[in-house]
Scaffold this motif. Structure first.
Motif: not given
Lengths: 270, 412
Positions: B92-102
């Motif tokens: 999870r530390d490597m993952a972000r929602p696309l909507a947040a990071s774009a």
């Protein structure tokens, strides 16, 4: 029953594809006996082996083929194997992607199921296979290789005899198992085959050369020519053939003098 | 309007409804996708890239699964497509929602004009997964991405940045929905930094409709291996595009598809853009029953991409006369110091091998299954060993699929 032959062949005519190859074979093999079939190339030796094992494309035209009293023609190749017939192939197929170990265990367990025995698990099988491999001096790594894939001629023949030792057939047919082997390999494989000899089993050894029969000594020798057994005798017949070659058979009086034009039903009796 | 036009109208209404919920960061990508889909719609067989693969099943899906929401108030009540895939806690530390990071990489590797379903994916974009594997990091275990299994339409979008020197095994797992009323339209973009190493496994099985775009760009000396393993399905289309964008990069593209019905279509495109890159493609097909397979592999060697080494091979096993395989390699070579080869074959089970197995007591079906598994096994052997815990399940499914289909065929 004790006296009736394990294998009974009566006036057997068979074709391989379009070609009529067997033209009236008569042969009885009893439990405990070792029979050798010799003959020149094209005489029908391998066709006979194929017909016994149920090779597709080999068709029985007439005659009888009984194994332990049952009609063989009605049985699929796998049913014949489960009944105890084994053919050591002259040119065994290779099976890419399937390890020898996996194949041999699947095969043994199919046979064991028929005999009402529990299947062997991987460990028990490996233990058994190790013993048998030692008997034919087969390198261990051949078990983890794909079946016959990239095996040398000698390795393929060892693999055939290994299978025979594992499956313990009642009737084993060796089709030119000696071809392409040096004398040391021949001796080793013959020892393996001889280990299986016993009162309950029979062997049919098909060979072009007498050499193999010095190591697997037959009780009977039959000479096949143009699809018929033209001569039968004891083991000394093999030596005679070795000295004289097959040429003299063509002109031997009374045996097969007009064989090329012979009508189909007149096979020589053993 | 014909069926396809009605389906396109429904899908477009769906896209427009989704647009009302699209997070601001993804709006530009969504607009672009929507514009292309509005103009181009579903691809038809008149397009060279789709000539063997009619998208009629997808139109049918849209008409049956999306029609209800449309009839009440066009588009307004359309369900939001499920775009989220689960990431195991360890990563999870490597993952972000696309909507947040774009990330800038979003949409950079897949040209929506070339890939109609990538356009549809963008047009429905709500969110997705952005993974960043830090430089030099080696993932201790395979990163397993479980794609949504919900009925209806799912629209996964994955962007992976593997930074220089990182090493990872990623599994994109398409679960097997019980029913056919599922259409998954996935797009994955992967960038490998210099010297990075990645195995990417696509596990595809089940009864749903599936379109999968995977686009990869490789920097200098990176290594990428894809493993596309497909077990059946009424309609499966994979587009795998690889850009070898740094010298010394190498890739292996492995594929195995086994089907006894339906359509399995693998399209690959490798772009040797820089010198001294290597590509190896091996796609194996096993087709029985009424299955249709397609393999189309394009290799492009750009001017100046000297010492490119490209191999492509597509051996197939056809188990029935009614099965069909269309294989078409395409080489475009614009450099002179290159090694390129391709080959395809269509074979049947070897009668001699079958007889050999039967003569050892194996029944005809078991013997056939053993030969098929032997043919397919090479592709499983090519998988990284760390997949051990995941694979037994897949191997068992593979065996079951082969055996039941062969038994069914024998019974006919």
């Amino acid at each position: 029953m004790a006296d009736s032959p394990m294998l009974q062949i009566r006036k057997l005519h068979a074709r391989a594809g379009e070609a009529r190859i067997l033209r009236g074979i008569d042969l009885d093999i009893r439990a405990g006996e070792v029979h050798a079939i010799m003959g020149p190339n094209g005489s029908g030796k391998s066709t006979l082996a194929g017909v016994l094992a149920g090779r597709p494309g080999f068709e029985i035209e007439s005659g009888e083929l009984l194994f332990e009293g049952a009609e063989l023609a009605a049985l699929a190749p796998e049913e014949r194997a489960r009944e105890g017939i084994f053919l050591a192939f002259q040119y065994p197929a290779s099976i890419p992607g399937v390890t020898n170990n996996y194949f041999l265990r699947a095969s043994l367990n199919a046979i064991r199921e028929q005999r009402g025995q529990e299947p062997l698990d991987a460990m028990d099988f490996l233990e058994l296979a190790k013993q048998k491999m030692a008997q034919v001096e087969m390198p261990k790594e051949l078990m983890s290789r794909a079946v016959n894939e990239g095996f040398s001629g000698g390795e393929k023949k060892r693999n055939e005899v290994l299978q025979m030792l594992l499956l313990e057939p009642r009737l084993a047919i060796l089709d030119e198992t000696d071809s392409g082997l040096d004398i040391d390999a021949l001796r080793v494989l013959a020892q393996g085959v001889n280990a299986l000899r016993g009162p309950g089993r029979a062997l049919l050894v098909i060979t072009h050369y007498q050499r193999l029969l010095d190591y697997i000594v037959p009780d009977f020798v039959h000479v096949l020519s143009e699809g018929r057994i033209v001569l039968s005798g004891g083991k000394e017949l093999a030596h005679e053939l070795e000295k004289k070659g097959y040429g003299w058979l063509e002109i031997a009086p009374g045996e097969s003098g007009d064989s090329s034009e012979a009508s189909a039903g007149s096979g020589a009796q053993p | 309007m014909n069926r396809r036009e009605r389906a396109e109208a429904l899908l477009l209404a769906h896209c427009e409804a989704a647009a009302q919920h699209t997070p601001p960061a993804l709006r530009a990508a969504q607009d672009a996708g929507c514009a292309v889909f509005a103009a181009q719609g579903l691809p038809g067989v008149q397009l060279e890239e789709w000539r063997y693969s009619s998208t009629a099943p997808i139109a049918d899906f849209a008409l049956s699964a999306l029609a209800d929401s449309d009839s009440a108030a066009p588009g307004a009540s359309a369900p939001i497509p499920n775009s989220i895939c689960e990431v195991p806690a360890a990563f999870r530390d490597m993952a972000r929602p696309l909507a947040a990071s774009a990330p800038a990489l979003l949409g950079a590797l897949v040209d929506v004009k070339e890939h109609p379903f990538a356009a549809l994916n963008a047009a429905l974009l709500q969110d997705g997964l952005h993974l960043r594997i830090p430089a030099g990091r080696e993932l201790a275990e395979p990163l397993r991405l479980l794609l949504p299994a919900a009925r209806g339409l799912s629209n996964p979008r994955i962007v992976i940045e593997a930074e220089p020197g990182s090493r990872a095994v990623v599994v994109q797992e398409h679960p097997a929905p019980g029913a056919a009323e599922h259409f998954c339209n996935a797009v994955t973009e992967v960038q490998l930094g210099a010297g990075a190493d990645m195995h990417y496994v696509l596990l595809q099985r089940g009864n749903g409709l599936l379109v999968c775009n995977l686009a990869v760009r490789q920097e200098r000396d990176s290594h990428f291996a894809s493993h596309t393993l497909t077990l059946g399905g009424p309609f499966v289309r994979n587009d795998l595009s690889l850009s070898l964008a740094g010298s010394g990069a190498s890739c292996e593209m492995n594929g195995l598809c086994i089907a006894f019905g339906g359509l399995l279509d693998n399209h690959t495109a490798v772009d040797h853009a820089m010198p001294q890159c290597t590509s190896r493609q091996l796609y194996k097909g096993v087709l029985g029953g009424s299955a249709r397979g397609v393999f189309r592999g394009r290799v492009r060697v750009r001017p100046g991409a000297q010492q490119s080494d490209a191999q492509q091979s597509n051996p197939n096993l056809l188990l029935a006369d009614s099965a069909e395989m269309d294989s078409k390699p395409q080489l475009e070579i614009h450099a002179d110091d290159v090694k390129c080869s391709h080959g395809a074959s269509m074979g049947r089970l070897d009668d001699e091998a079958l007889f050999y197995l039967q003569s050892r007591g194996l029944g005809a079906n078991a013997a056939r299954a053993m030969l098929v598994r032997g043919f397919a096994g090479e592709m499983l052997d090519a998988l990284p060993a760390s997949l051990g815990p995941i694979l037994p399940n897949f191997s068992a499914q593979l065996r079951e699929c082969i055996e039941s289909a062969l038994a069914a065929e024998a019974a006919q």
